[in-house]
Design a protein around this motif. Structure first.
Motif, PDB file in Angstrom:
ATOM      1  N   LEU A 125       0.917  -1.159  -0.077  1.00 32.57           N
ATOM      2  CA  LEU A 125      -0.013   0.059  -0.050  1.00 32.57           C
ATOM      3  C   LEU A 125       0.860   1.237   0.004  1.00 32.57           C
ATOM      4  O   LEU A 125       0.639   2.245  -0.748  1.00 32.57           O
ATOM      5  N   LEU A 126       1.785   1.253   0.757  1.00 31.39           N
ATOM      6  CA  LEU A 126       2.775   2.410   0.869  1.00 31.39           C
ATOM      7  C   LEU A 126       3.551   2.574  -0.517  1.00 31.39           C
ATOM      8  O   LEU A 126       3.727   3.853  -1.160  1.00 31.39           O
ATOM      9  N   GLY A 127       3.836   1.428  -1.107  1.00 28.77           N
ATOM     10  CA  GLY A 127       4.145   1.618  -2.591  1.00 28.77           C
ATOM     11  C   GLY A 127       3.324   2.067  -3.457  1.00 28.77           C
ATOM     12  O   GLY A 127       3.907   3.100  -4.405  1.00 28.77           O
ATOM     13  N   SER A 128       2.098   1.696  -3.412  1.00 30.79           N
ATOM     14  CA  SER A 128       1.300   2.330  -4.437  1.00 30.79           C
ATOM     15  C   SER A 128       0.987   3.985  -4.003  1.00 30.79           C
ATOM     16  O   SER A 128       0.743   4.773  -4.975  1.00 30.79           O
ATOM     17  N   ILE A 129       0.974   4.170  -2.729  1.00 36.20           N
ATOM     18  CA  ILE A 129       0.666   5.476  -2.355  1.00 36.20           C
ATOM     19  C   ILE A 129       2.115   6.602  -2.818  1.00 36.20           C
ATOM     20  O   ILE A 129       1.831   7.524  -3.387  1.00 36.20           O
ATOM     21  N   LEU A 130       3.150   5.980  -2.739  1.00 35.33           N
ATOM     22  CA  LEU A 130       4.357   6.725  -3.297  1.00 35.33           C
ATOM     23  C   LEU A 130       4.147   6.858  -4.863  1.00 35.33           C
ATOM     24  O   LEU A 130       4.419   7.887  -5.353  1.00 35.33           O
ATOM     25  N   GLY A 131       3.972   5.789  -5.628  1.00 33.68           N
ATOM     26  CA  GLY A 131       3.511   5.886  -7.140  1.00 33.68           C
ATOM     27  C   GLY A 131       2.734   6.840  -7.458  1.00 33.68           C
ATOM     28  O   GLY A 131       2.753   7.593  -8.496  1.00 33.68           O
ATOM     29  N   ARG A 132       1.386   7.068  -6.583  1.00 34.29           N
ATOM     30  CA  ARG A 132       0.502   7.990  -7.252  1.00 34.29           C
ATOM     31  C   ARG A 132       0.828   9.310  -6.749  1.00 34.29           C
ATOM     32  O   ARG A 132       0.490  10.323  -7.681  1.00 34.29           O
ATOM     33  N   THR A 133       1.790   9.534  -5.707  1.00 28.76           N
ATOM     34  CA  THR A 133       2.075  10.832  -5.398  1.00 28.76           C
ATOM     35  C   THR A 133       2.926  11.302  -6.489  1.00 28.76           C
ATOM     36  O   THR A 133       2.839  12.684  -6.870  1.00 28.76           O
ATOM     37  N   ILE A 134       3.957  10.420  -6.861  1.00 28.05           N
ATOM     38  CA  ILE A 134       4.836  11.011  -7.950  1.00 28.05           C
ATOM     39  C   ILE A 134       4.135  11.331  -9.245  1.00 28.05           C
ATOM     40  O   ILE A 134       4.418  12.299  -9.916  1.00 28.05           O
ATOM     41  N   LEU A 135       3.186  10.499  -9.591  1.00 30.54           N
ATOM     42  CA  LEU A 135       2.219  10.550 -10.807  1.00 30.54           C
ATOM     43  C   LEU A 135       1.431  11.872 -10.769  1.00 30.54           C
ATOM     44  O   LEU A 135       1.495  12.582 -11.726  1.00 30.54           O
ATOM     45  N   SER A 136       1.119  12.289  -9.445  1.00 30.28           N
ATOM     46  CA  SER A 136       0.254  13.288  -9.629  1.00 30.28           C
ATOM     47  C   SER A 136       1.145  14.716  -9.626  1.00 30.28           C
ATOM     48  O   SER A 136       0.598  15.768 -10.037  1.00 30.28           O
TER      49      SER A 136
END
Length: 486
Positions: free
Chosen positions: A357-368
């Motif tokens: 979950l923390l990895g997905s959160i990191l990826g979405r933050t970078i993408l946004s």
């Protein structure tokens, strides 16, 4: 197949069957955004309506979890899988000709959703029934092989859309879905392998019945009006735990027929059959709520990736398909490598789920933040793919490793129902955030907040700690101690 013969023999054929079914029926769900993007644009369907379609499908799929226990007790894995696969094929064929929001809801949400829910019930319980000690290995192999589909399907679907448009593409995918019947044929019912054990137990019980029957007849000559007391004494004197359980069941049935004043309430029967007493365990409730909220967030993001990339990075359909394939390759890498690392490091299922979950959160933050760069998009797809692969392996093991096997169908069913309820309540809000802000940045942050709520909930309930965690549901049967601890 006796209980000590699990994890071998036909059990591996079950893994193959489950994998074939998943590869056949999942492409429509996995490539939802890619398949319907152009049709939704032509029909003027908004992001909120798209989220509604997506999460209503998930809600209907998960709502079948409530009947998973009674259904799987009545019907065999193979029968349920056949019916579910046939329903999915019918739903895909009808969805090919859906040209309005109501028809899309009926075909994709209702028909396909019901089929997916039925198939999930059969495949999940089949794997968890045939495997005990090697459950992690079997689940890892199944989800890894299933992960091969998303690598190739986006590229195939891009070609199909170019040549056959949405209608023709869906009809071809319906043909692919018919291959689920091959996988269903491999789901041999486990109950047939235990007939010898059941016959032996039944024989022992009948012998005991004859012995006690003689005792009853002797006592009845003197005290004909105390037959219920004799039965009760017979039950209390039984030393064998398994036989006692069987006799207790017979006693309860007899009392229900003979004692007109001893009728059990309707609601109590429902609670007993569905094992709703599981909800009394606060940690189990926290597991279900945390996984449900995060599942809504992760599912929404994974399916809506084509829409997100088209808006933030201005990518065309072919480029989006390539990014999805790269993410799928990272996904399968995570499915292969992370379980091996986890086994050596002694990491727990819940801890790895939180890390994903923390990895997905990191990826979405970078993408946004930097989503307008194609290189950044590729990097994000790798991060999200690894996290998705990790989550795919271990999310299916959290509940089976926490509850005993006899409660597993009901425990999984309760989770599915919770998934469905939260999906239809929370899911459309993600699309609404997009429509209110007119971009996917706010929607991505809101999705990350939902995933983070699972981490917070498990932290305060003691389910997630940096070290090992061997928590299990109490009052389980001794034979279930062979399960691997979480």
């Amino acid at each position: 197949m006796a209980r000590d013969k699990t994890d071998e023999g036909w059990a591996w054929a079950i893994v193959v069957g489950v994998t074939v079914i998943n590869l056949a029926v999942l492409p429509v769900q996995q490539c939802f955004g890619l398949i319907f993007a152009e049709r939704f644009t032509s029909l003027g369907i908004t992001a909120t309506q798209t989220s509604l379609i997506l999460h209503l499908n998930g809600t209907i799929t998960c709502s079948l979890g409530l009947i998973s226990g009674p259904m799987m007790k009545r019907f065999a894995f193979r029968q349920v899988a056949y019916f579910g696969g046939l329903t999915i094929v019918l739903g895909i064929c009808t969805a090919a000709f859906a040209i309005s929001l109501p028809t899309l809801i009926i075909t994709y949400c209702v028909i396909i959703g019901i089929g997916q829910g039925i198939v999930f019930l059969s495949t999940s319980l089949a794997l968890n029934t045939y495997f005990r000690k090697k459950r992690n290995v079997a689940m890892g192999f199944s989800v890894t092989m299933t992960g091969l589909g998303p690598i190739l399907m986006p590229l195939l679907i891009d070609v199909l859309l170019e040549n056959y448009a949405t209608t023709g593409t869906l009809l071809i995918l319906a043909g692919i879905a018919t291959h689920s019947f091959i996988g269903a044929s491999l789901l041999r019912p486990f109950e047939k392998q235990k007939e010898i054990i059941l016959i032996d137990k039944t024989t022992d019980i009948l012998k005991e019945e004859k012995i006690w029957g003689k005792t009853e007849a002797s006592c009845a000559e003197n005290e004909a009006n105390k037959q219920d007391d004799i039965v009760q004494c017979r039950l209390l004197n039984e030393e064998d735990a398994e036989k006692e359980k069987q006799l207790n069941h017979c006693l309860e049935n007899s009392k229900a027929k003979m004692n007109k004043n001893g009728r059990t309430s309707f609601l109590k029967n429902i609670a007993t059959n569905l094992d709703l007493d599981l909800l009394r365990d606060s940690r189990y409730t926290a597991i279900v709520l945390g996984m449900s909220v995060s599942l809504v967030a992760e599912t929404n993001f994974n399916v809506m990736i084509p829409f997100v990339l088209a808006e933030l990075a201005n990518l065309n359909r072919t480029s989006i398909a390539m990014v999805m394939s790269i993410q799928a390759a990272a996904d399968i890498t995570g499915r292969l490598c992370v379980p091996l690392l986890a086994q050596k490091a002694g990491w727990t299922c819940r801890n790895l789920y939180v890390i994903s979950l923390l990895g997905s959160i990191l990826g979405r933050t970078i993408l946004s933040t930097w989503g307008n760069s194609y290189i950044i998009v590729i990097g994000v797809s790798l991060i999200v793919g690894l996290a998705k692969g990790t989550k795919a392996v271990f999310q299916a093991l959290i509940i089976p490793d926490y509850v005993p096997l006899e409660k597993l169908p009901s425990a999984s069913g309760i989770q599915m129902v919770c998934n469905g309820i939260l999906s239809i309540i929370v899911g459309p809000i993600i699309g609404l955030v997009h429509d209110l802000t007119d971009n996917y940045v706010g929607a991505l942050y809101f999705t990350s907040l939902l995933s983070l709520s699972c981490v917070f909930l498990w932290s305060i309930s003691g389910l997630w700690t940096p070290g090992k965690n061997n928590l299990r549901l109490t009052q389980q049967n001794p034979e279930d101690n062979i399960h691997q601890n979480v």
